[in-house]
Design an enzyme around this catalytic site. Structure first.
Site, short mmCIF file in Angstrom:
data_model
loop_
_atom_site.label_atom_id
_atom_site.label_comp_id
_atom_site.label_asym_id
_atom_site.label_seq_id
_atom_site.Cartn_x
_atom_site.Cartn_y
_atom_site.Cartn_z
CD GLU A 2 -2.70 1.21 2.26
OE1 GLU A 2 -2.45 -0.10 3.19
OE2 GLU A 2 -3.04 1.70 2.40
NE ARG A 51 4.62 -8.18 11.70
CZ ARG A 51 4.35 -6.95 11.48
NH1 ARG A 51 3.23 -6.60 9.71
NH2 ARG A 51 4.97 -6.31 11.25
CE LYS A 97 2.98 -0.02 5.37
NZ LYS A 97 2.20 0.24 3.90
#
Ligand code: ATP
Ligand code: MG
Length: 560
Positions: A29, A257, A267
């Site tokens: 994204e 992850r 982020k």
């Protein structure tokens, strides 16, 4: 590449699925810079494609109009290329599919599998139920196909205010999986999108858009992180509902992850560090962003090696950052040339060397790759302050009063006199060289325990050297506190005014060196014609061990 995802691919191929080849995607994204966690996903997705002779797309998952920016679109491409991967001509934007998403939503309505709901967001939440209680059906759930088509068309046309209506999939309000309780798939948002401008007033939800993006691009294996495991039933439901062929349509596979000790991989939090000026920018060498790691001097080869070594797991793990540093060291040990620099200088006068004499000594550039350069040797030199000790213990094999030490690539010197200022601080050492002891010379037959680095006072170049420590301090398990701003390490950057041998003068930003005995360093882009700036990449120590904590089901790689 042997991991459980590859095994799934092997099984699919054996079962006669995906006969047109394997096709993965990396779907960032564009709302921030890529970080070390993304590197794992990049290496995995491109790696699977490479390993299977398939393809990997770069897809900007830009379905959320409010948080995204072209700045990030550019940086993401730069960072993936830097890591060493190429998407060819397959760069896509999910927002290019808005028209297709809309058509698929209409198709769902026609099949009686989606409806327009007038409940407020709050009511929808209340109707959803809990993990232990089933949900309740919305009073609007049984609208006719015609009415739903009419309302959805008018949502698109802008007839209703933001948030007043949503489109929901019609599945099962009593499903044990809350994601299957008629999830919202479209909402009304009057926001300008960085790619499609004001074309759209309704935007698809991630869970609806993502499987369709994969299907539109003929992705075979949609690899994502574990938090999407509970979303997989909807992924499958949607593609089945729309009639995609189960033998060719994409399937979602989740992996753990990457979490690293002392490191933020969110982020949102990284953005906060930048916006609140806790760091100098996204590419601050203390940041775990790929542009930060690049500036810090971490190499793409080391990061790829690290991603390969940590492997791909099905349960979350916390990896010690020292393992990444270890990979960097291994790479730089092979590839960085050696030079001498003094970070904390103290002057040494070699009283038996002529004032105007300059001797150019030969110094090897690398212990195995060879090559050499000249290093000027003069009467006045600088050594590291901590390489001299006045009241030295017996085992101190560096310089002490009346003691001897070897100057790397040069002579053995003896300390005859210690000069101090009125405060009693040592300001200068007077030494003599043993002219018969020249390194590599015919008469250099004398062995001595200590060897130290040095630079010529006359020829050394001043440089700003930036030493980094972790940006964040963690508890003994490597976990960050909830309030990560409070965990910021005030000593994460220490600036040294160092002196470096002249051979480094004309090197470009990004060039790596090992400063003998001090660590690996890289030329920083702040370097100008008048000022050299170095970043310390990592120190020279290299030791870590692997421990597995079975009780918490995670691998901790701890440094010693
Ligand atoms: P945020 O940090 O805002 O939660 P995100 O990390 O999910 O967002 P995306 O841009 O959606 O950011 O990530 C792109 C891809 O990288 C996704 O497929 C995601 O699963 C993967 N990814 C993100 N963080 C990690 C991580 N720490 N380890 C492994 N893969 C990751
Ligand atoms: Mg995401």
């Amino acid at each position: 590449m042997v991991n459980f995802i590859q095994q799934e691919i092997d099984n699919d191929l054996k079962a006669g699925k995906y006969t047109d080849g394997i096709h993965t995607r990396f779907p960032p994204e564009p709302n921030g810079y890529l970080h070390i966690g993304h590197a794992k996903s990049v290496c995995l997705n491109f790696g699977l494609a490479l390993h299977n002779g398939g393809l990997c797309n770069l897809r900007f998952d830009d379905t959320n109009p409010t948080k995204e920016d072209v700045e990030f679109v550019d940086s993401i491409q730069e960072d993936i290329r830097w890591l060493g991967f190429d998407w060819g001509d397959r760069k896509f934007f999910a927002s290019d599919y808005f028209g297709k998403f809309y058509d698929f939503a209409v198709e769902l309505i026609k099949r009686g599998l989606a409806y327009v709901d007038d409940l407020t967001a709050e009511e929808i939440r209340a109707y959803r139920g809990t993990l232990t209680e089933p949900g309740k059906e919305s009073p609007y759930r049984n609208r006719s196909v015609e009415e739903n088509l009419d309302l959805f068309t008018r949502m698109k046309a802008g007839e209703f205010p933001d948030g007043s209506k949503v489109l929901r999939a019609k599945i099962d309000m009593s499903s044990p999986n809350i994601n299957m309780r008629d999830p919202v798939i479209y909402r009304i948002t009057r926001a300008t999108h960085h790619h499609t401008g004001d074309d759209w007033l309704i935007y698809p939800m991630y869970d609806f858009a993502h499987p369709l993006e994969d299907a539109i691009e003929n992705i075979t294996h949609s690899v994502c992180t574990l938090e999407f495991e509970d979303h997989r039933p909807f992924y499958d439901w949607l593609l089945d509902a729309l009639g995609f062929d189960p033998n060719t349509r994409p399937r979602q596979i989740e992996f753990a992850r990457l979490d690293l000790t002392n490191t933020i991989t969110s982020k949102r939090k990284l953005r906060q560090l930048v916006e609140e000026n806790h760091v100098r920018g996204w590419d601050d060498p203390r940041m775990p962003t790929l542009c930060g790691l690049r500036r810090r001097g971490f190499t793409p080869a080391a990061i790829r090696d690290f991603c390969e070594r940590i492997g791909v797991a099905k349960s979350n793990s916390l990896v010690d950052i020292s393992m990444l540093e270890h990979c960097v060291r291994e790479d730089l040990n092979v590839n960085a040339e050696r030079v001498m620099a003094v970070l904390d200088p103290i002057k040494v006068v070699l009283t038996n060397v002529d004032e105007n004499a300059v001797e150019y000594l030969t110094a090897e550039n690398h212990p195995t790759r060879g090559g050499s350069r000249f290093v000027p040797f003069t009467r006045e030199i600088f050594i590291e302050r901590e390489d001299f000790m006045e009241d030295a213990p017996k085992k101190f094999f560096r310089l002490k009063p009346d003691g001897e030490v070897r100057l790397k690539h040069a002579y053995i010197i003896k300390c005859n006199e210690v000069i101090k200022n009125s405060d009693g601080e040592v300001t200068e050492l007077h030494c003599t060289i043993d002219p018969t002891s020249k390194s590599g010379g015919a008469t250099a037959n004398r062995k001595i325990k200590g060897t130290i680095h040095w630079v010529s006072a006359k020829f050394a170049i001043p440089a700003e050297v930036r030493l980094y420590d972790y940006l964040l301090t963690t508890d003994e398990n490597g976990n960050l506190p909830e309030d990560f701003i409070a965990a910021l390490n005030p000593n994460s950057l220490i600036v040294k005014h160092a002196l470096i041998e002249p051979s480094v003068r004309w090197t470009a930003a990004g060039t790596h060196y090992q400063f003998l005995r001090l660590g690996y360093f890289v030329v920083d882009p702040d370097t100008t014609a008048d000022k050299l700036v170095f970043n310390r990449v990592v120190d020279l120590k290299s030791s870590f061990k692997v421990t597995v904590k079975a009780d918490v089901e995670r691998v901790i790689v701890k440094s010693r």
